[in-house]
Design an enzyme around this catalytic site. Structure first.
Site, PDB file in Angstrom:
ATOM      1  N   ARG A   1       0.868  -1.190   0.000  1.00 43.87           N
ATOM      2  CA  ARG A   1       0.000   0.000   0.000  1.00 43.87           C
ATOM      3  C   ARG A   1       0.898   1.232   0.000  1.00 43.87           C
ATOM      4  O   ARG A   1       1.319   1.706   1.051  1.00 43.87           O
ATOM      5  CB  ARG A   1      -0.904  -0.010   1.239  1.00 43.87           C
ATOM      6  CG  ARG A   1      -1.839   1.184   1.358  1.00 43.87           C
ATOM      7  CD  ARG A   1      -2.715   1.031   2.600  1.00 43.87           C
ATOM      8  NE  ARG A   1      -3.601   2.153   2.793  1.00 43.87           N
ATOM      9  CZ  ARG A   1      -3.268   3.300   3.382  1.00 43.87           C
ATOM     10  NH1 ARG A   1      -2.039   3.474   3.840  1.00 43.87           N
ATOM     11  NH2 ARG A   1      -4.154   4.252   3.515  1.00 43.87           N
TER      12      ARG A   1
ATOM     13  N   SER B   1     -12.730  -2.749   1.311  1.00 47.23           N
ATOM     14  CA  SER B   1     -12.890  -2.127   2.633  1.00 47.23           C
ATOM     15  C   SER B   1     -14.349  -1.823   2.898  1.00 47.23           C
ATOM     16  O   SER B   1     -15.076  -1.405   1.995  1.00 47.23           O
ATOM     17  CB  SER B   1     -12.137  -0.791   2.697  1.00 47.23           C
ATOM     18  OG  SER B   1     -10.763  -0.999   2.574  1.00 47.23           O
TER      19      SER B   1
ATOM     20  N   LYS C   1      -3.521   6.470   8.816  1.00 47.88           N
ATOM     21  CA  LYS C   1      -4.306   6.866   7.638  1.00 47.88           C
ATOM     22  C   LYS C   1      -4.981   8.184   7.990  1.00 47.88           C
ATOM     23  O   LYS C   1      -5.684   8.274   9.001  1.00 47.88           O
ATOM     24  CB  LYS C   1      -5.338   5.775   7.356  1.00 47.88           C
ATOM     25  CG  LYS C   1      -6.113   5.929   6.058  1.00 47.88           C
ATOM     26  CD  LYS C   1      -7.034   4.706   5.888  1.00 47.88           C
ATOM     27  CE  LYS C   1      -7.573   4.567   4.492  1.00 47.88           C
ATOM     28  NZ  LYS C   1      -8.806   5.189   4.218  1.00 47.88           N
TER      29      LYS C   1
HETATM   30  N1  3NM Z   1      -7.520   1.382   6.538  1.00 48.09           N
HETATM   31  P1  3NM Z   1      -2.478   1.062  11.618  1.00 48.09           P
HETATM   32  S1  3NM Z   1      -7.465   2.087   8.964  1.00 48.09           S
HETATM   33  C1  3NM Z   1      -5.137   1.386   5.846  1.00 48.09           C
HETATM   34  O1  3NM Z   1     -10.424   1.818   8.527  1.00 48.09           O
HETATM   35  C2  3NM Z   1      -6.194   1.571   6.853  1.00 48.09           C
HETATM   36  O2  3NM Z   1     -10.285   1.106   6.493  1.00 48.09           O
HETATM   37  C3  3NM Z   1      -8.311   1.626   7.588  1.00 48.09           C
HETATM   38  O3  3NM Z   1      -2.889   1.422  10.134  1.00 48.09           O
HETATM   39  C4  3NM Z   1      -9.777   1.521   7.528  1.00 48.09           C
HETATM   40  O4  3NM Z   1      -2.460  -0.423  11.739  1.00 48.09           O
HETATM   41  C5  3NM Z   1      -5.989   1.965   8.174  1.00 48.09           C
HETATM   42  O5  3NM Z   1      -1.085   1.637  11.764  1.00 48.09           O
HETATM   43  C6  3NM Z   1      -4.664   2.259   8.816  1.00 48.09           C
HETATM   44  O6  3NM Z   1      -3.450   1.732  12.529  1.00 48.09           O
HETATM   45  C7  3NM Z   1      -4.142   1.102   9.601  1.00 48.09           C
END
Ligand code: 3NM
Length: 211
Positions: A39, A110, A139
């Protein structure tokens, strides 16, 4: 796809690592990750030939260890390097058209609520990523925190596809996600920014498997 592939899903690109992403991926594989997503998003993300080169390197590391390789969002890149699948966000290209383009490669979508999860099923998703489970700073355009409860609601609505929780998951927080009905957890920073990605992956996988 086998639901066990989602047990520990590592997602990353160069902006998520303070070391070489190749090194992080190798360590994470040693620690037991079951699936990988490239990603390349956010400030300072690579483009064009640099993105392609990193994608190819990470793909070859995954292939050495039989870890399926998913590309976030960029269907053309996925087809060019013959990745194992594509992950599409709600804001990205429509899942239905992605399915048409990638044939029987893995399609992840998603979802943030029951409605989006049902739409992902209709579009032909192989698995659904549900988030954010918890607060995350990885994000920036993230939706409101949904909590593991949303996984329970999606199961109650009759969705039987493999589900993976994402967003702010670190050790100690995976258990609730699995108990709510997910088949695994997807993480970025808990592994990509860990001092010891191998240990972090081991710890998370252990928590998922005992939950
Ligand atoms: N998608 P971390 S949250 C890529 O809610 C991504 O769909 C999300 O990163 C969603 O594990 C997210 O560092 C970030 O919190 C995840």
């Amino acid at each position: 796809m086998k639901k066990e592939l989602l047990e520990l899903y590592l997602v990353l690109g160069s902006p998520n690592c303070n070391r070489d992403p190749r090194h992080v991926l190798r360590e994470a594989i040693e620690g037991g990750i079951t699936l990988f997503q490239y990603r390349e998003k956010g400030t300072g993300s690579l483009e064009d030939s640099e993105k392609l080169e990193l994608a190819k390197d990470l793909l070859s590391i995954c292939r050495e260890h039989q870890i399926p390789f998913i590309v976030n969002d960029d269907i053309n890149l996925a087809l060019e390097i013959d990745a194992d699948g594509v992950h599409i966000g709600q804001e990205d290209e429509l899942a239905t058209s992605a399915r048409e383009k990638i044939g029987d490669k893995i399609l992840g979508v998603s979802a943030h609520n029951v409605e989006e999860a049902l739409a992902a099923v209709k579009a032909g998703a192989d698995y659904i990523g549900v988030g954010p489970m918890y607060e995350t700073s990885t994000k920036t355009d993230v939706r409101e925190v949904q909590g593991p409860e949303v996984i329970g609601l999606i199961r109650e609505a009759g969705v039987t596809l493999p589900l993976v929780g994402i967003g702010g998951i670190s050790q100690g927080k995976a258990e609730a996600v699995i108990k709510a009905g997910a088949n695994g957890v997807a993480v970025i920073s808990a592994i990509s920014m860990a001092e010891f990605p191998l240990k972090s992956a081991q710890g998370l996988l252990g928590e998922v498997r005992k939950s």
